[in-house]
Write an enzyme that holds these catalytic residues in place. Structure first.
Site, short mmCIF file in Angstrom:
data_model
loop_
_atom_site.label_atom_id
_atom_site.label_comp_id
_atom_site.label_asym_id
_atom_site.label_seq_id
_atom_site.Cartn_x
_atom_site.Cartn_y
_atom_site.Cartn_z
N HIS A 20 -31.15 -39.34 8.20
CA HIS A 20 -32.58 -39.52 8.44
C HIS A 20 -33.18 -38.24 9.01
O HIS A 20 -34.29 -37.82 8.63
CB HIS A 20 -32.77 -40.68 9.41
CG HIS A 20 -34.15 -41.26 9.42
ND1 HIS A 20 -34.49 -42.35 10.19
CD2 HIS A 20 -35.30 -40.92 8.76
CE1 HIS A 20 -35.76 -42.65 10.01
NE2 HIS A 20 -36.28 -41.79 9.14
N HIS A 47 -23.14 -46.04 10.76
CA HIS A 47 -24.45 -46.21 11.39
C HIS A 47 -24.98 -44.86 11.89
O HIS A 47 -26.10 -44.46 11.58
CB HIS A 47 -24.33 -47.19 12.55
CG HIS A 47 -25.60 -47.38 13.31
ND1 HIS A 47 -26.35 -48.54 13.25
CD2 HIS A 47 -26.28 -46.56 14.16
CE1 HIS A 47 -27.42 -48.42 14.03
NE2 HIS A 47 -27.39 -47.22 14.59
N GLU A 48 -24.16 -44.18 12.68
CA GLU A 48 -24.63 -42.92 13.27
C GLU A 48 -24.88 -41.86 12.22
O GLU A 48 -25.81 -41.06 12.35
CB GLU A 48 -23.61 -42.42 14.30
CG GLU A 48 -23.36 -43.36 15.46
CD GLU A 48 -24.61 -43.69 16.24
OE1 GLU A 48 -25.63 -42.99 16.12
OE2 GLU A 48 -24.57 -44.68 16.98
N HIS A 100 -28.28 -42.00 10.89
CA HIS A 100 -29.27 -41.28 11.68
C HIS A 100 -29.26 -39.78 11.35
O HIS A 100 -30.31 -39.14 11.28
CB HIS A 100 -29.00 -41.46 13.17
CG HIS A 100 -29.32 -42.82 13.69
ND1 HIS A 100 -30.54 -43.42 13.50
CD2 HIS A 100 -28.59 -43.69 14.43
CE1 HIS A 100 -30.54 -44.60 14.09
NE2 HIS A 100 -29.37 -44.79 14.65
#
Length: 714
Positions: A516, A509-510, A513
């Protein structure tokens, strides 16, 4: 897990942006002193005059090299704020200038240059304020945030600055034709002058400045209290029965023969999940929930009153109405309707899951009339998975060694997005930190730091922090982005650093980021990377959690730490069968947190916040409220999300919709990944979020996939 700790001023500045995780057992969010995005209809993304990939080389600003000392972090903040003021001063000087002088570059373009400088002033100091091991540096770094807050408050209340931007909008140089990001920027800036009090009389503007400073100061104090709040219980060694052998080995008895268990993540989550001593688990849960203590309870009350005052000053009924307006949801009513839709979808699945937990509780010797506390959820879910689905989560950890997971994660994303990673000397804030350059087609496109292990006085959750914002600079060169990933995973030592599968999901998940932030192609600092609307920013990372559940993906890195064998078929199948169990109850917890955040920010001051917390839990969860707890003291997203925590569910719905294409065409399909990179990740906040999803999917977004997922129909 997953969350700047200043008030959301609903402006464009994505200052100090960090993005935290909402996966697994840890709750988190996105934080930024200013919310981004607007309802402006998107046009085609503006094409930079010089493509970033062809930009000439230049000496890049390196905040890490400068900001590791007390003097360095202060200079970093002050120098870039002075540079930002220089850009704003040049814009002000154009008041009354003829239209030919009011060009994009001289007005709106220069405004975005100021955005970059303010980001540069605040991003790395914010990280150092929560991650540097030296208390003096942390304190010096935290002094930057009030400076940034005062600067941005003054900027949005600057009548001369606004007059020039408005004049450009009305009668600027006719040769400028704005579209894409540039048109969006103009619309958002004009909106945010209004939303930040420019039309208020002078005396009310001064009160607004005071309120903003108080909100910032309270947020800093709250988070400082929370970061420093590590409580512990002492238990007999027998209380460790059920814990993994690696955990037991790291928790030797002290001189009095007791074992100390703290509220820090590496201690707390394994203990409440595996310890057979449920009384000790409940005691630890109470301490964990009450981190921050009565000090933070009082701070939240003051903060809510100030936010309510500010919202009313600006013409809104409540802070929730003010904060949600520029986001995808637009209104608090839309948020409530969405949460109701999720709540309804969960009703029957949650009832069935809770019945299974109660049955397991009785099987273990409990009574059918017992009221189960939230601390028993992780434990009983794990036992049900073991007894009903034959899934042993501790056995799975033997295949998830941290170093192998990290390498696998990078190998997978390199293949998906056609990028390369190269480890380089970190020269960072702690010896544990590592650094990697990222290249695409041979060209450097960014850099990231990994700070993966728990230590005293470090940020307690898992989060991505922006270190440097990407932007196409005036000289045609491209400032590459830099990110830092802060986690609290077990550190390798005498025992192998074995991760729970939930920690692996968190890592994916991290890292979503990080990608992104790094894969942005936005021309403007205002929309670079994760500078999107709050209720969309989690979607790309929530989507990427799915890769941690794929056999195809796990087989690329998951090996037994001693034998090198892949995860056995029986264990993987058990994990897959058990996956859906607990989803409804976990989502109920997320509804509780979203409801607490929304309700606290929807009411007039003077109410009992602890009572609101209790009412929200009783309305949304199957577990009993534990008297004597006050979740608002440790719920850091009340500072950073401020009426936006619903965004985790909103973004999760979008992420499940996006996954429909990946699942159809392949999680590791490079053509689909490239489309996602180009149509979503690269655009940042420069295109309306719903339009990004629609372009990738070829249709309008829908909640259908998420509701089916919640009901186990997917």
């Amino acid at each position: 897990m997953k969350v700047g700790y200043t008030p959301a001023r609903s402006g464009l500045l994505s200052l100090l942006l960090l993005v935290a995780c909402s996966a697994g057992t840890q709750t988190g969010g996105v934080s930024s002193p200013a919310t981004t995005g607007s309802a402006t209809p998107p046009g085609p993304t503006a094409t930079p005059t010089t493509p970033p990939s062809e930009a000439p080389p230049r000496a890049e600003f390196d905040p890490v090299a400068q900001g590791l000392t007390v003097d360095g972090v202060k200079q970093l903040c002050d120098e870039h704020l002075r540079a930002a003021e220089g850009h704003l001063g040049a814009i002000r000087a154009l008041r009354g200038a003829p239209p030919a002088k009011l060009t994009y570059a001289a007005t709106l373009g220069r405004f975005d240059d100021a955005v970059l400088e303010v980001n540069s002033a605040g991003e790395f100091p914010y990280l150092m304020g929560v991650a540097h091991p030296d208390a003096a540096v942390r304190e010096a770094a935290r002094l930057c945030e009030p400076k940034v807050d005062r600067f941005t408050t003054a900027m949005w209340l600057d009548a001369d600055l606004a007059a020039v931007i408005e004049a450009y909008a009305e009668k600027g140089d006719a040769r400028d034709t704005l579209n894409g990001e540039r048109a969006r920027l103009l619309s958002d800036v004009l909106r945010d002058f209004r939303r930040n009090g420019l039309s208020l009389p002078v005396d009310r503007q001064q009160r607004l400045r005071d309120v903003n400073e108080q909100i910032t100061r309270i947020g800093q104090e709250f988070m400082s209290n929370l970061s420093a709040s590590t409580a512990s219980i002492e238990v007999a060694p027998a209380a460790l029965q059920g814990l993994p052998k690696e955990y037991v080995a790291k928790h030797a008895p002290n001189a009095s023969g007791k074992v100390e268990i703290s509220t820090d993540y590496p201690d707390f989550f394994p203990f409440v999940t595996y310890a057979k001593d449920r009384k000790a688990a409940l005691d630890l849960y109470v301490l964990f929930t009450n981190r921050g203590g009565e000090k933070n309870v009082k701070l939240i009350d003051r903060l809510l009153a100030l936010r309510s005052e500010k919202a009313k000053m600006l013409g809104y009924k409540s802070w929730a109405d003010y904060a949600i307006e520029p986001r995808m949801a637009k209104t608090s009513g839309a948020v409530r309707a969405f949460l109701d839709q999720v709540r309804t979808a969960l009703r029957e699945p949650a009832k069935a899951e809770f019945a299974a937990l109660m049955k397991e509780h009785v099987r273990l010797g409990g009574k059918a009339t017992d009221k189960l506390p939230p601390s028993d959820r992780y434990f009983l879910e794990d036992r049900v998975r073991a007894s009903t689905y034959q899934f042993d989560s501790q056995a799975l950890s033997d295949y998830l060694e941290l170093g192998a997971v990290k390498q696998g994660l990078m190998d997978i994303t390199a293949k998906m997005y056609a990028i390369e990673y190269k480890e380089v000397p970190a020269n960072a804030w702690h010896p544990d930190v590592t650094a990697y350059e990222v290249r695409s087609e041979g060209k450097l496109i960014g850099k990231f730091y990994l700070d993966l292990y728990s230590r005293p006085d470090k940020y307690k959750h898992a989060a991505m922090f922006a270190v440097r914002t990407a932007k196409l600079l005036d000289d045609g060169s491209w400032q590459t982005p830099v990110a830092a990933l802060e986690c609290n995973f077990p550190k390798p030592g005498a025992q192998p650093a074995l991760m729970s599968h939930e920690d692996v999901v968190t890592f994916f998940h991290e890292f979503g980021h990080v990608l992104h932030h790094l894969l942005t192609r936005s021309e403007l600092a205002s929309y670079s990377g994760t500078a999107t609307v709050r209720d969309f920013v989690e979607a790309p990372s929530q989507m990427f959690e799915e890769w941690a559940w794929s056999r195809e993906v796990l087989d690329l890195f998951a090996r037994h730490h001693a034998t090198g064998e892949k995860i056995p078929d029986a264990l993987f199948q058990a994990m897959t069968r058990a996956r859906g169990f607990g989803r409804a109850l976990a989502t109920q917890r997320q509804l509780t947190l979203a409801s607490i955040d929304l309700e606290l920010h929807s009411r007039d001051p003077g109410f009992d916040a602890t009572l609101v917390v209790e009412q929200a839990q009783r309305a949304n969860e199957s577990f009993v409220f534990v008297k004597g707890t006050h979740l608002q003291s440790s719920f850091g997203h009340l500072i950073t999300y401020d009426a936006g925590y619903y965004g985790y569910q909103w973004a999760l719905s979008l992420s499940r919709d996006v996954l429909t294409r990946f699942k159809k065409e392949g999680l590791l399909n490079p053509a689909v990944a490239r489309a996602f990179r180009d149509e979503v990740l690269a655009k940042g906040g420069g295109v309306e979020a719903g339009a990004l999803v629609a372009r990738f999917l070829g249709r309008a977004p829908s909640h259908d996939a998420y509701l089916a997922y919640l009901q186990g129909k997917e």
